[in-house]
Design a protein around this motif. Structure first.
Motif, PDB file in Angstrom:
ATOM      1  N   GLN B 275      -2.236  -6.498  -6.004  1.00 49.26           N
ATOM      2  CA  GLN B 275      -1.171  -7.538  -6.241  1.00 49.26           C
ATOM      3  C   GLN B 275      -0.161  -6.608  -6.996  1.00 49.26           C
ATOM      4  O   GLN B 275      -0.420  -5.954  -8.231  1.00 49.26           O
ATOM      5  CB  GLN B 275      -1.825  -8.508  -6.840  1.00 49.26           C
ATOM      6  CG  GLN B 275      -0.606  -9.683  -7.367  1.00 49.26           C
ATOM      7  CD  GLN B 275      -1.282 -11.108  -7.719  1.00 49.26           C
ATOM      8  OE1 GLN B 275      -2.423 -11.528  -7.128  1.00 49.26           O
ATOM      9  NE2 GLN B 275      -0.797 -11.609  -8.731  1.00 49.26           N
ATOM     10  N   ILE B 277       4.188  -5.138  -7.045  1.00 54.16           N
ATOM     11  CA  ILE B 277       5.765  -5.263  -6.393  1.00 54.16           C
ATOM     12  C   ILE B 277       6.084  -4.123  -5.628  1.00 54.16           C
ATOM     13  O   ILE B 277       7.237  -4.277  -5.001  1.00 54.16           O
ATOM     14  CB  ILE B 277       6.760  -5.556  -7.602  1.00 54.16           C
ATOM     15  CG1 ILE B 277       6.579  -4.304  -8.668  1.00 54.16           C
ATOM     16  CG2 ILE B 277       6.253  -6.960  -8.186  1.00 54.16           C
ATOM     17  CD1 ILE B 277       7.818  -4.695  -9.650  1.00 54.16           C
ATOM     18  N   PRO B 291       2.093  -9.810  -2.459  1.00 59.86           N
ATOM     19  CA  PRO B 291       3.367  -9.507  -3.242  1.00 59.86           C
ATOM     20  C   PRO B 291       3.737 -10.232  -4.568  1.00 59.86           C
ATOM     21  O   PRO B 291       4.017 -11.616  -4.072  1.00 59.86           O
ATOM     22  CB  PRO B 291       4.283  -9.415  -2.008  1.00 59.86           C
ATOM     23  CG  PRO B 291       3.764 -10.452  -1.113  1.00 59.86           C
ATOM     24  CD  PRO B 291       2.323 -10.452  -1.179  1.00 59.86           C
ATOM     25  N   THR B 293       6.041 -10.806  -8.074  1.00 62.16           N
ATOM     26  CA  THR B 293       7.558 -10.734  -8.458  1.00 62.16           C
ATOM     27  C   THR B 293       7.598  -9.800  -9.796  1.00 62.16           C
ATOM     28  O   THR B 293       6.585  -9.475 -10.452  1.00 62.16           O
ATOM     29  CB  THR B 293       7.954 -12.104  -8.940  1.00 62.16           C
ATOM     30  OG1 THR B 293       6.852 -12.791  -9.902  1.00 62.16           O
ATOM     31  CG2 THR B 293       8.200 -12.946  -7.790  1.00 62.16           C
ATOM     32  N   PRO B 318      12.957 -15.037  -6.574  1.00 58.96           N
ATOM     33  CA  PRO B 318      11.872 -14.062  -5.885  1.00 58.96           C
ATOM     34  C   PRO B 318      12.524 -14.106  -4.461  1.00 58.96           C
ATOM     35  O   PRO B 318      13.269 -14.947  -4.023  1.00 58.96           O
ATOM     36  CB  PRO B 318      10.610 -14.582  -5.766  1.00 58.96           C
ATOM     37  CG  PRO B 318      10.823 -15.923  -6.635  1.00 58.96           C
ATOM     38  CD  PRO B 318      12.367 -16.263  -7.074  1.00 58.96           C
ATOM     39  N   CYS B 322       7.564 -13.023  -1.616  1.00 60.20           N
ATOM     40  CA  CYS B 322       6.724 -13.005  -2.954  1.00 60.20           C
ATOM     41  C   CYS B 322       6.874 -14.282  -3.767  1.00 60.20           C
ATOM     42  O   CYS B 322       7.383 -14.959  -3.854  1.00 60.20           O
ATOM     43  CB  CYS B 322       7.954 -11.743  -3.831  1.00 60.20           C
ATOM     44  SG  CYS B 322       8.103 -10.279  -3.164  1.00 60.20           S
TER      45      CYS B 322
END
Lengths: 183, 575
Positions: B275, B277, B291, B293, B318, B322
């Motif tokens: 997990q 960004i 994905p 934030t 976001p 996301c």
């Protein structure tokens, strides 16, 4: 009126390069190069940024054969005419502070609205005192420890006066006449 | 830390031990500059002449890997000089005699060959630290925690603060700093294998009952034993003990030691979920990527190293698929059979503080705007902002409310330099880039200031002996692996040592580092591995080689990420 310049207090500088990031961000826009105009330099015992001193009899101005660098008394600085720079690097050689650099970038060769190809355009990279920035130099504003300041004629005169006062205070001890000392 | 970061400015003496704030926390470095301007004495003990050493009243260059020997001799000098507070020791501590049995063996003279420290300078520093009238703060960082004897060194530092009474009164205490942003928050919130939020033990049946009741689950559903640590996941995967790894906001293949070996171990997992960004190297080998934030897209609460909670708010919404981390966790939990639903982070925060007495007073209202709350904080009174200084009056959180003095014998680091690997490799931070570089590497200004293949700091004499010039690409290798990086000749470091920052992808120091953890904190010994460095004659080839490696890696990650560059249709996939 004399030129202004950026001065660091090396005792307070923590070498964090925030000044360089701020300088880069200020110049990261159309027609300019996103490169810092000052560089934090480290020796065994000193950390401090080095920037253009905007010399009053500037070697870079004297060395430039095409007038790309010139005295700009209205803005109290040594200024740049980028369009004239031919990338000869005489200014880089002449500057005693290592504060001037030349970089090139590939740009289209244009005549009228016709593009004929590309060429390497040279740019002088050095401090411009952020004269177009209402808040003053970006590096001075960004410095975490207030190590940087913009030195002008008045500030320089104040410093000199203070030093003379400090110096003469000690000289009192040298008096040849009894009673000249204030207990 | 037992003190507050703003309070550092009012300390009479600040002693830094294995901590370089100018690189790790420039904001703390600024506080120390201000403390000096206000008249504080500064002592710096470090193998490097760090930025703060330049304003220090006493700087002590210590040999790498000699922490316990030095601190024992330092404590010895405090006792010998009569700088200890016998009344405080008598009333507020236990175990002094046993402590001194160990300490008395270590004198400034007989430790000199281990520490490299002049006895007179050590005694002067001990006097300055122990006799400051307004109180002394002892700050330490990863130079303590990422060593073989990390836990032992923490014990020794705490005991030193106790015997000199530099804890339990204002403007004095111990100031351990965290290695990453919001590590304090992760620990506070129970992101540890042995703790629930608020440092409540998973092995305590009463604690389990409380959380089971609040979450509406049978108590036997909550684990009653301590789980695995991140630093042991690789070995446990290879041993068949760990089959699935849910990796959240980390790039272990960049930040954990012996990265090549770890990659093989993680590739053997049945399931790897990441997990994140950005597409990191760990994401690249993941089976599933969720994905999340970024800090600019979500809101929440950070904890600073000094226990201060601060709220932050989202700047932008976001993008695309996301989701906020808490939304992803809620949806996964719901799908796995435990319906979890929160409207916002405040709901989560309020539930958390209702279960954590020490955090109960940290309301969102108190943290509005630039507000803050420093735990322990039990009252919701809007004017109560918590506890800047811990243990005031010498009351400690042990069952008998006394400090238990502890001393340990020095041991040498695990992998000593030898003929084949004559240099000590120490991993450090540099200002500008942060952690695994997935965020700062995507920031234009920071990339212009420093980019791949990163740097290896080497003493000018070690460089000269190898024909290495400043700025050249060099090859560095150890028993684990090799890497190419740029030499930075630095006279501020000890001869015989090299320093690398762990965020560079091409000049990756963690291909070289030893993976050795202690059995209590499970923190790797990142500060001490043996390695060697050599010049590369053909610099043109070397420059092309690193540029090619960087381009290939970026290309691979971009290709992996490309699969997600599909405009989401209707509801996101997870919903």
């Amino acid at each position: 009126m004399a030129n202004k310049f950026i001065v660091p207090d090396p005792g307070v500088c923590i070498g964090c390069k925030t000044c360089m990031a701020a300088c880069l961000a200020k110049h990261d826009r159309g027609g300019e190069m996103a490169i810092p105009r000052l560089s934090v330099t480290y020796t065994l015992t000193v950390s401090a940024p080095v920037a253009c001193h905007h010399c009053m009899d500037a070697p870079c101005v004297n060395a430039c054969p095409v007038g790309a660098l010139y005295e700009d008394p209205a803005n109290h600085r040594v200024a740049i005419r980028q369009e004239r720079c031919i990338g000869c690097r005489s200014c880089v050689m002449a500057c005693p502070f290592g504060a001037v650099d030349i970089v090139t970038r590939t740009e289209p060769l244009v005549a009228g609205c016709e593009v004929f190809g590309t060429h390497e355009k040279a740019y002088v990279i050095k401090c411009d005192l952020c004269v177009d920035r209402p808040e003053g130099p970006a590096c001075v504003q960004a410095c975490l420890t207030k190590s940087l300041r913009l030195m002008d004629e008045d500030e320089l005169a104040r410093m000199q006066a203070q030093k003379r006062t400090d110096a003469v205070a000690g000289a009192g001890e040298l008096s040849s006449i009894a009673g000249a000392r204030i207990a | 830390m037992s003190v507050s970061i703003p309070g550092l400015e009012d300390a009479g003496c600040i002693m830094l031990f294995g901590y370089n704030p100018a690189a790790s926390h420039p904001i703390v470095a600024r506080r120390i500059v201000r403390a000096k301007q206000k008249g504080a004495k500064i002592i710096v003990i470090d193998p490097r002449y760090i930025e703060t050493a330049r304003i220090a009243d006493i700087y002590i260059r210590i040999n790498n890997g000699s922490n316990i020997a030095f601190l024992n001799a330092f404590a010895n000098a405090c006792v010998e000089g009569g700088y200890i507070d016998k009344e405080f020791i008598e009333e507020h501590t236990t175990g002094f005699d046993a402590w001194y049995e160990t300490i008395k063996k270590y004198t400034p003279e007989n430790t000199q060959k281990i520490t490299g420290v002049d006895p007179a300078t050590l005694r002067a520093a001990a006097k300055m630290y122990a006799t400051s009238e307004t109180g002394s703060v002892l700050g330490y960082g990863m130079g303590v925690c990422q060593q073989l004897q990390n836990v032992e060194t923490v014990h020794t530092i705490a005991s030193l603060a106790c015997v000199t009474h530099n804890i339990g009164r204002p403007n004095s205490g111990v100031a351990p700093v965290r290695g990453q942003n919001n590590v304090q928050g992760s620990c506070d919130m129970g992101m540890l294998p042995n703790m629930y939020p608020g440092y409540q033990k998973v092995t305590d049946p009463k604690v389990r009952e409380k959380f089971a009741k609040a979450w509406g689950v049978p108590v036997e559903k909550l684990s009653d034993h301590i789980g695995y640590r991140l630093t042991d996941v690789g070995e446990n995967a290879a041993a068949g003990k760990v089959h699935a790894f849910y990796n959240f906001g980390e790039d272990p293949l960049q930040t954990e030691p012996d990265a090549d070996e770890l990659k093989k171990q993680l590739q053997g997992l049945d399931l790897l979920i990441c997990q994140d960004i950005f597409m990191t190297q760990t994401c690249e080998i993941a089976d599933v990527i969720l994905p999340g934030t970024s800090w600019g897209e979500h809101d929440g609460v950070f904890s600073a190293s000094d226990r201060t909670f601060q709220r932050f708010t989202a700047a932008v919404p976001p993008k695309g698929e996301c989701r906020h981390d808490w939304q992803i966790f809620s949806e996964i939990s719901t799908r796995m059979g435990y319906p979890m639903h929160y409207e916002n982070t405040k709901e989560i925060w309020d539930e958390m503080r209702s279960l954590c007495p020490n955090f109960y007073g940290a309301t969102y209202e108190k943290m509005e705007g630039l507000g803050y709350a420093q735990w322990p904080i039990t009252s919701t009174d809007p004017d109560d902002h918590g506890t800047p200084t811990l243990f005031l009056g010498g009351t400690f959180t042990t069952p008998d409310h006394k400090a238990h003095l502890m001393a340990h014998d020095w041991e040498h680091p695990t992998e000593l330099p030898d003929e084949d690997y004559p240099l000590i490799l120490c991993t450090v931070r540099e200002v500008g880039h942060y952690s695994c570089r997935s965020m700062t590497g995507n920031c234009k200004a920071l990339s212009v200031l420093a980019d791949e293949p990163g740097f290896i700091q080497i003493h000018p004499e070690d460089a000269a002996a190898r024909g290495i010039e400043d700025g050249q690409i060099v090859r560095a290798w150890s028993r684990r692996g090799e890497t190419y990086t740029r030499a930075h000749l630095n006279p501020r470091i000890n001869k015989g040592t090299v320093y690398m920052t762990y965020q560079w992808w091409v000049g990756k120091c963690n291909r070289l580092t030893l993976h050795h953890t202690d059995n209590r904190s499970h923190t790797p010994e990142d500060k001490f591995s043996a390695c060697n460095v050599e010049a590369i004659a053909d610099q043109t080839w070397a420059e092309k080689h690193v540029a090619k490696e960087y381009a290939e890696l970026k290309g691979r990650l971009a290709d992996e990420a490309a699969a997600q560059e599909v405009a989401p249709k209707g509801e996101p996939v997870l919903a």
